[in-house]
Scaffold this active site. Sequence first.
Site, mmCIF file in Angstrom:
data_model
loop_
_atom_site.group_PDB
_atom_site.id
_atom_site.type_symbol
_atom_site.label_atom_id
_atom_site.label_comp_id
_atom_site.label_asym_id
_atom_site.label_seq_id
_atom_site.Cartn_x
_atom_site.Cartn_y
_atom_site.Cartn_z
ATOM 1 C CB ALA A 67 -80.759 33.233 -30.910
ATOM 2 N N GLY A 112 -76.820 30.230 -29.545
ATOM 3 C CA GLY A 112 -77.197 29.430 -30.716
ATOM 4 C C GLY A 112 -76.000 29.060 -31.581
ATOM 5 C CD GLU A 115 -78.356 26.516 -27.986
ATOM 6 O OE1 GLU A 115 -78.548 27.613 -28.543
ATOM 7 O OE2 GLU A 115 -79.150 26.033 -27.163
ATOM 8 C CD GLU A 135 -78.059 30.426 -24.613
ATOM 9 O OE1 GLU A 135 -77.106 30.218 -23.826
ATOM 10 O OE2 GLU A 135 -78.106 29.945 -25.753
HETATM 11 N N1 COA Z 1 -77.884 39.173 -31.682
HETATM 12 C C1 COA Z 1 -78.021 40.304 -32.358
HETATM 13 N N2 COA Z 1 -76.995 41.138 -32.632
HETATM 14 C C2 COA Z 1 -75.795 40.763 -32.171
HETATM 15 C C3 COA Z 1 -75.575 39.579 -31.452
HETATM 16 C C4 COA Z 1 -76.684 38.758 -31.209
HETATM 17 N N3 COA Z 1 -76.575 37.595 -30.561
HETATM 18 N N4 COA Z 1 -74.259 39.510 -31.124
HETATM 19 C C5 COA Z 1 -73.680 40.598 -31.640
HETATM 20 N N5 COA Z 1 -74.603 41.360 -32.280
HETATM 21 C C6 COA Z 1 -74.392 42.620 -32.980
HETATM 22 C C7 COA Z 1 -74.197 43.794 -32.010
HETATM 23 O O1 COA Z 1 -75.436 44.292 -31.554
HETATM 24 C C8 COA Z 1 -73.464 44.766 -32.895
HETATM 25 O O2 COA Z 1 -74.393 45.359 -33.778
HETATM 26 P P1 COA Z 1 -74.341 46.969 -34.045
HETATM 27 O O3 COA Z 1 -72.977 47.196 -34.652
HETATM 28 O O4 COA Z 1 -75.466 47.194 -34.993
HETATM 29 O O5 COA Z 1 -74.493 47.601 -32.702
HETATM 30 C C9 COA Z 1 -72.578 43.857 -33.744
HETATM 31 O O6 COA Z 1 -73.179 42.581 -33.717
HETATM 32 C C10 COA Z 1 -71.175 43.722 -33.220
HETATM 33 O O7 COA Z 1 -71.239 43.264 -31.870
HETATM 34 P P2 COA Z 1 -70.499 44.015 -30.649
HETATM 35 O O8 COA Z 1 -71.230 43.653 -29.395
HETATM 36 O O9 COA Z 1 -70.330 45.469 -30.948
HETATM 37 O O10 COA Z 1 -69.081 43.297 -30.713
HETATM 38 P P3 COA Z 1 -68.031 43.144 -29.514
HETATM 39 O O11 COA Z 1 -66.784 42.646 -30.147
HETATM 40 O O12 COA Z 1 -67.972 44.375 -28.683
HETATM 41 O O13 COA Z 1 -68.652 41.980 -28.578
HETATM 42 C C11 COA Z 1 -69.680 39.842 -28.148
HETATM 43 C C12 COA Z 1 -68.741 40.662 -29.063
HETATM 44 C C13 COA Z 1 -69.865 38.471 -28.805
HETATM 45 C C14 COA Z 1 -69.021 39.669 -26.773
HETATM 46 C C15 COA Z 1 -71.026 40.565 -27.993
HETATM 47 O O14 COA Z 1 -71.501 40.941 -29.287
HETATM 48 C C16 COA Z 1 -72.101 39.755 -27.328
HETATM 49 O O15 COA Z 1 -72.077 39.569 -26.123
HETATM 50 N N6 COA Z 1 -73.084 39.253 -28.127
HETATM 51 C C17 COA Z 1 -74.198 38.524 -27.605
HETATM 52 C C18 COA Z 1 -73.807 37.119 -27.223
HETATM 53 C C19 COA Z 1 -74.985 36.375 -26.655
HETATM 54 O O16 COA Z 1 -75.496 36.683 -25.597
HETATM 55 N N7 COA Z 1 -75.418 35.360 -27.392
HETATM 56 C C20 COA Z 1 -76.482 34.493 -26.968
HETATM 57 C C21 COA Z 1 -77.769 34.857 -27.576
HETATM 58 S S1 COA Z 1 -78.980 33.693 -27.091
#
Ligand code: COA
Length: 261
Positions: A67, A112, A115, A135
Amino acid sequence: MSYETILIDRKPEGYVVITLNRPDKLNALNIQLIEELYDAIGEIGRDKSVRGVIITGAGEKAFAAGADIAELNRLDDSTGQRYSEQGQIAFSMIERLNIPVIAAVNGFALGGGCELAMACHIRLASEKARFGQPEVNLGIIPGFGGTQRLTRLVGPARSIEYNLTGDMIDANTAERIGLANHVYPADQLMEKAEEMMMKMLAKGPIALCKTLQAVVASVDLTIEEGLALEARLFGECCGTEDFKEGTGAFLEKRPANFTGK
Ligand code: COA
């Protein structure tokens, strides 16, 4: 209908490919995307010419990284429950489509994203796929079915572990524990998903529909209720032209030509 956060590709073979399309945000599921997905699935459910769906993510890195955390950050105790329910409704609608829905998980399927993949009937994973319910790292629990569907797919012990640690699950582990059906090299994932879809679409559409009804319902039924449902749906199949065609074709040693009647 045209959408901004998802792409819809209607294939001449009779299925639709939905691509989650916010690659710069790793296809994070914002409210607009969930609403557009809900609309698209509703439309697909009403369109009898669509016989299957493949859901995948745009770009190299993600199916969906969860999400949208920027939107989550604005929730409070009065808006959170409704937010969770709306996501659940959209995903349950996918699960209850009586046509096969394959998730082609091409990268991160977190929160999400995991999910959504679990609401699909089948998960095919690229070697690069990473599943997980992170989460807890955000101070919340999964809200779009993760506590329920992960438990049903992999059992309570593993579900509790992954939901409490937030650990990512690599593709091979996902396959081993029953979260992913198969793992393929990244460049073969869509081809394999399409191949599986075509194999299913060659079967009788009524048989596919009733199989999905019975299996999806099975997780919530007692064995007696499930068997009663199976017998009813089996009987309904026996009244169809497809049944006469399928059994007749076998006896006549020729391929069946199903019409969905
Ligand atoms: N919501 C909003 N934005 C998200 C996102 C999310 N769940 N996951 C990634 N993004 C965005 C980042 O903020 C970044 O945006 P920016 O370039 O404007 O800063 C872009 O997507 C790229 O992500 P980034 O974190 O730079 O990539 P990465 O390869 O370094 O890391 C992940 C990848 C998946 C490990 C990391 O993005 C992450 O942990 N995301 C969240 C996962 C999460 O907690 N999901 C559950 C949500 S309930």
